[in-house]
Design an enzyme around this catalytic site. Structure first.
Site, PDB file in Angstrom:
ATOM      1  N   SER A  23       0.832  -1.210   0.000  1.00 31.62           N
ATOM      2  CA  SER A  23       0.000   0.000   0.000  1.00 31.62           C
ATOM      3  C   SER A  23       0.864   1.257   0.000  1.00 31.62           C
ATOM      4  CB  SER A  23      -0.919  -0.005   1.221  1.00 31.62           C
ATOM      5  OG  SER A  23      -1.827  -1.084   1.135  1.00 31.62           O
ATOM      6  N   ASP A  49       2.518  -6.463  -8.009  1.00 33.00           N
ATOM      7  CA  ASP A  49       1.696  -5.246  -7.932  1.00 33.00           C
ATOM      8  C   ASP A  49       2.533  -3.974  -8.111  1.00 33.00           C
ATOM      9  OD1 ASP A  49      -0.543  -6.767  -7.592  1.00 33.00           O
ATOM     10  OD2 ASP A  49      -1.143  -5.892  -5.671  1.00 33.00           O
ATOM     11  N   ASN A  92      -3.638  -7.427 -11.541  1.00 30.00           N
ATOM     12  CA  ASN A  92      -4.744  -7.453 -10.575  1.00 30.00           C
ATOM     13  C   ASN A  92      -4.408  -6.532  -9.405  1.00 30.00           C
ATOM     14  OD1 ASN A  92      -7.179  -8.123  -9.453  1.00 30.00           O
ATOM     15  ND2 ASN A  92      -6.571 -10.168  -8.784  1.00 30.00           N
ATOM     16  N   SER A 170     -12.362   1.184  -0.104  1.00 33.95           N
ATOM     17  CA  SER A 170     -11.806   2.489   0.280  1.00 33.95           C
ATOM     18  C   SER A 170     -10.856   3.016  -0.790  1.00 33.95           C
ATOM     19  CB  SER A 170     -11.065   2.371   1.616  1.00 33.95           C
ATOM     20  OG  SER A 170      -9.862   1.633   1.440  1.00 33.95           O
ATOM     21  N   ASP A 313      -7.482  -7.450   5.054  1.00 32.26           N
ATOM     22  CA  ASP A 313      -6.530  -8.404   4.461  1.00 32.26           C
ATOM     23  C   ASP A 313      -5.978  -9.360   5.522  1.00 32.26           C
ATOM     24  OD1 ASP A 313      -6.990  -6.973   2.177  1.00 32.26           O
ATOM     25  OD2 ASP A 313      -4.980  -6.121   2.007  1.00 32.26           O
ATOM     26  N   LYS A 346     -12.417  -9.118  -3.833  1.00 32.61           N
ATOM     27  CA  LYS A 346     -10.956  -8.935  -3.908  1.00 32.61           C
ATOM     28  C   LYS A 346     -10.373  -9.949  -4.905  1.00 32.61           C
ATOM     29  CE  LYS A 346     -10.879  -6.530   0.405  1.00 32.61           C
ATOM     30  NZ  LYS A 346     -10.356  -5.194   0.531  1.00 32.61           N
ATOM     31  N   GLU A 347      -9.199 -10.509  -4.646  1.00 34.40           N
ATOM     32  CA  GLU A 347      -8.532 -11.351  -5.642  1.00 34.40           C
ATOM     33  C   GLU A 347      -9.412 -12.512  -6.099  1.00 34.40           C
ATOM     34  OE1 GLU A 347      -7.224  -9.472  -3.624  1.00 34.40           O
ATOM     35  OE2 GLU A 347      -5.074  -9.158  -3.880  1.00 34.40           O
ATOM     36  N   HIS A 392      -2.874 -14.561  -3.547  1.00 34.69           N
ATOM     37  CA  HIS A 392      -1.658 -14.641  -2.715  1.00 34.69           C
ATOM     38  C   HIS A 392      -1.973 -14.893  -1.242  1.00 34.69           C
ATOM     39  CE1 HIS A 392      -1.969 -10.053  -1.895  1.00 34.69           C
ATOM     40  NE2 HIS A 392      -3.083 -10.447  -2.454  1.00 34.69           N
ATOM     41  N   ARG A 393      -3.040 -14.241  -0.748  1.00 29.95           N
ATOM     42  CA  ARG A 393      -3.314 -14.396   0.702  1.00 29.95           C
ATOM     43  C   ARG A 393      -3.867 -15.789   1.030  1.00 29.95           C
ATOM     44  NH1 ARG A 393      -1.634  -9.819   2.269  1.00 29.95           N
ATOM     45  NH2 ARG A 393      -2.132  -7.974   1.040  1.00 29.95           N
ATOM     46  N   LYS A 418       2.169 -11.679  -6.056  1.00 27.45           N
ATOM     47  CA  LYS A 418       1.433 -10.400  -6.083  1.00 27.45           C
ATOM     48  C   LYS A 418       2.019  -9.420  -5.069  1.00 27.45           C
ATOM     49  CE  LYS A 418      -3.279  -8.559  -6.366  1.00 27.45           C
ATOM     50  NZ  LYS A 418      -3.414  -7.458  -5.433  1.00 27.45           N
TER      51      LYS A 418
HETATM   52  O1  LIG Z   1      -5.703   1.125  -0.226  1.00 26.75           O
HETATM   53  C1  LIG Z   1      -5.066   0.075  -0.110  1.00 26.75           C
HETATM   54  O2  LIG Z   1      -3.812   0.037  -0.176  1.00 26.75           O
HETATM   55  C2  LIG Z   1      -5.805  -1.179   0.126  1.00 26.75           C
HETATM   56  C3  LIG Z   1      -7.092  -1.133   0.602  1.00 26.75           C
HETATM   57  C4  LIG Z   1      -7.873  -2.338   0.958  1.00 26.75           C
HETATM   58  O3  LIG Z   1      -8.881  -2.511  -0.011  1.00 26.75           O
HETATM   59  P1  LIG Z   1     -10.441  -2.090   0.240  1.00 26.75           P
HETATM   60  O4  LIG Z   1     -10.504  -0.667   0.564  1.00 26.75           O
HETATM   61  O5  LIG Z   1     -11.050  -2.429  -1.087  1.00 26.75           O
HETATM   62  O6  LIG Z   1     -10.943  -2.952   1.366  1.00 26.75           O
HETATM   63  C5  LIG Z   1      -6.992  -3.585   0.985  1.00 26.75           C
HETATM   64  O7  LIG Z   1      -7.789  -4.745   0.972  1.00 26.75           O
HETATM   65  C6  LIG Z   1      -6.027  -3.635  -0.168  1.00 26.75           C
HETATM   66  O8  LIG Z   1      -5.227  -4.792  -0.127  1.00 26.75           O
HETATM   67  C7  LIG Z   1      -5.103  -2.448  -0.134  1.00 26.75           C
HETATM   68  C1  LIG Z   2      -7.114  -6.853  -1.789  1.00 26.35           C
HETATM   69  C2  LIG Z   2      -5.825  -6.912  -2.094  1.00 26.35           C
HETATM   70  O1  LIG Z   2      -5.253  -6.342  -3.178  1.00 26.35           O
HETATM   71  P1  LIG Z   2      -5.591  -5.072  -4.078  1.00 26.35           P
HETATM   72  O2  LIG Z   2      -4.572  -4.046  -3.708  1.00 26.35           O
HETATM   73  O3  LIG Z   2      -5.431  -5.556  -5.476  1.00 26.35           O
HETATM   74  O4  LIG Z   2      -6.976  -4.612  -3.766  1.00 26.35           O
HETATM   75  C3  LIG Z   2      -4.873  -7.663  -1.231  1.00 26.35           C
HETATM   76  O5  LIG Z   2      -3.655  -7.509  -1.422  1.00 26.35           O
HETATM   77  O6  LIG Z   2      -5.297  -8.436  -0.352  1.00 26.35           O
END
Ligand SMILES: O=C(O)C1=C[C@@H](OP(=O)(O)O)[C@@H](O)[C@H](O)C1
Ligand SMILES: C=C(OP(=O)(O)O)C(=O)O
Length: 432
Positions: A23, A49, A92, A170, A313, A346-347, A392-393, A418
């Protein structure tokens, strides 16, 4: 298909160093690319990523130099990408796709954004609706509400408050916040409905601040950016270790030994650090330093009932740790994780995937639209073959089951690329 056989074990012990936060890495790359001046980013995550984000920025004409291992020098383009046409494949990576969509919608060029098949099933409509409100030209090339997208130059007007939904991801609000300074105009955002995954917005605001843009906010519903806000390179920036990746090693320490995780600590800006509190609720011992977390087993593990919206996550790791809970009654062995509807987009559909795979190891699982309830069996089923759904998770959290004294096979282990290509090597280093 490739398979990885993990032998049965009962003990996890040692210390590991985390790779950089996904992130923080992808946000920092984009902000550095948009800034005035040169940023040196150290400890950047090297994974699929971040590779997608680096490739995209390079295709947009941003100068990126890999100056030493995991260190990149980014020459910012002062809010104006040099290339006004590009075809961007974003795999992804939600943290590349969503923020780039908003930034490019405000960049006055023609851009095609696409990803793998699953990315084309992950929603983006709430972000596109918000961008269209201010006049951005973003159109769907496939199904309405989903990638792939085509972006074209547009006249923007952000004089009215921009409404955006925050109850699916978010990342839409994160994307809009990071992109708005490109307009040069004062802007205000109104979040409609309940915002999920709030700690990720804190990461966004923290990093925007480090690049010189202060966002004022009123709770989680109203956000304001002043006219003339611009990103300035902070010089050098270090990426913390990934707190979501930390969950597998904290989990391993709690269920089977004593593990120290280096790279995140008490001062982390990542919400997933609070996974440690959840692990503590399950009965593990947690201690923190500025840059480490230590997790120790205390003998017994308790079932919990927890709202996991703030740690979407890392909460997957709790579902697997729930398999280590002992107790005489089914109730004593039942863990409930709530408010996790986002798992479904998600994934993979992570609630369905988690339920299917935990059942292979003997769990009784009840799933609802936004929760999962896991009852640990009295004895785990050995030799389960776990499907990972290109997630991956799924691969990383199911590896913990080998610490319950059962051999386990992980299908397609390379999907960890990922966010953590070296995961299984690092995991093997703590298994005794
Ligand atoms: O902003 C980010 O870096 C992320 C927000 C989260 O997603 P959501 O907001 O869709 O839950 C999380 O699951 C993702 O792995 C990374
Ligand atoms: C939801 C995930 O990835 P993304 O950043 O692609 O949303 C994750 O890494 O668990």
């Amino acid at each position: 298909m490739e398979q990885l056989h993990l032998p049965a074990s009962h003990k996890a012990q040692g210390a590991i160093t985390l790779p950089g936060s996904k992130s923080i890495s992808n946000r920092t790359l984009l902000l550095a690319a948009l800034a005035d001046g040169v940023t040196v980013i150290r400890d950047l995550l090297a994974s699929d990523d971040t590779a997608r984000m680096l490739e995209a920025l390079s295709a947009l004409g941003v100068k990126l130099e890999n100056i030493s291992e995991n260190a990149w020098q980014v020459t910012g383009c002062s809010g104006n990408f040099p290339n006004k046409q590009a075809d961007l494949f974003l795999g992804n990576a939600g943290t590349a796709f969503r923020p780039l969509t908003a930034a490019l919608a405000f960049s006055g060029g023609d851009y095609h954004l696409h990803g793998i098949a699953r990315m084309h099933e992950r929603p983006i409509g709430d972000l596109v609706d918000a961008l269209q409100q201010v006049g951005a030209q973003v159109s769907y090339l496939g199904n309405t509400g989903y990638p792939p997208l085509q972006i074209s130059p547009a006249q923007l007007d952000v004089s009215q408050a921009i409404k955006i939904r925050g109850d699916v991801s978010s990342q839409f609000l994160t994307a809009l916040l990071m992109a708005l300074p490109l307009t040069g105009q004062a802007a205000s955002i109104e979040v409609v409905g309940e915002l999920i995954s709030k700690p990720y917005i804190e990461i966004t605001l923290n990093l925007m601040q480090r690049f010189g843009v202060t966002v004022h906010r009123d709770g989680w519903q109203h956000f304001y950016i002043a006219a003339g806000a611009r990103y300035h390179a902070p010089g050098e920036i270090y990426v913390e270790g990934d707190a979501s990746s930390a969950s597998y090693f904290i989990g391993a320490g709690i269920v089977a030994g004593d593990v120290t995780v280096n790279g995140v600590g008490a001062q982390s800006i990542q919400g997933d650090i609070r996974f440690a509190e959840a692990a503590n609720l399950m009965g593990g011992r947690i201690s923190y330093g500025d840059n480490h977390v230590r997790a120790e087993n205390t003998g017994t593990l308790k079932a919990i009932d927890l709202d996991c919206n703030h740690i979407p996550d890392a909460a997957m790791t709790l579902a697997v740790m729930a398999m280590f809970v002992h107790g005489d009654s089914d109730q004593d062995r039942t863990t409930t994780l709530r408010n996790i509807a986002s798992w479904r987009v998600k994934e993979t559909d992570r609630i369905a995937a988690m339920a299917t795979e935990l059942r292979k190891v003997g769990a009784t699982v009840v799933e609802g639209p936004d929760y999962i309830q896991v009852t640990a069996p009295l004895q785990l089923t050995p030799n389960a073959v776990i499907d990972t759904y290109d997630d991956h998770r799924m691969a990383m959290c199911f590896s913990l089951l080998s610490l319950a004294g059962v051999p386990i096979t992980i299908n397609d282990p390379k999907c960890v690329g990922k966010t953590f290509p070296e995961y299984f090597k690092v995991f093997a280093s703590i298994v005794r």
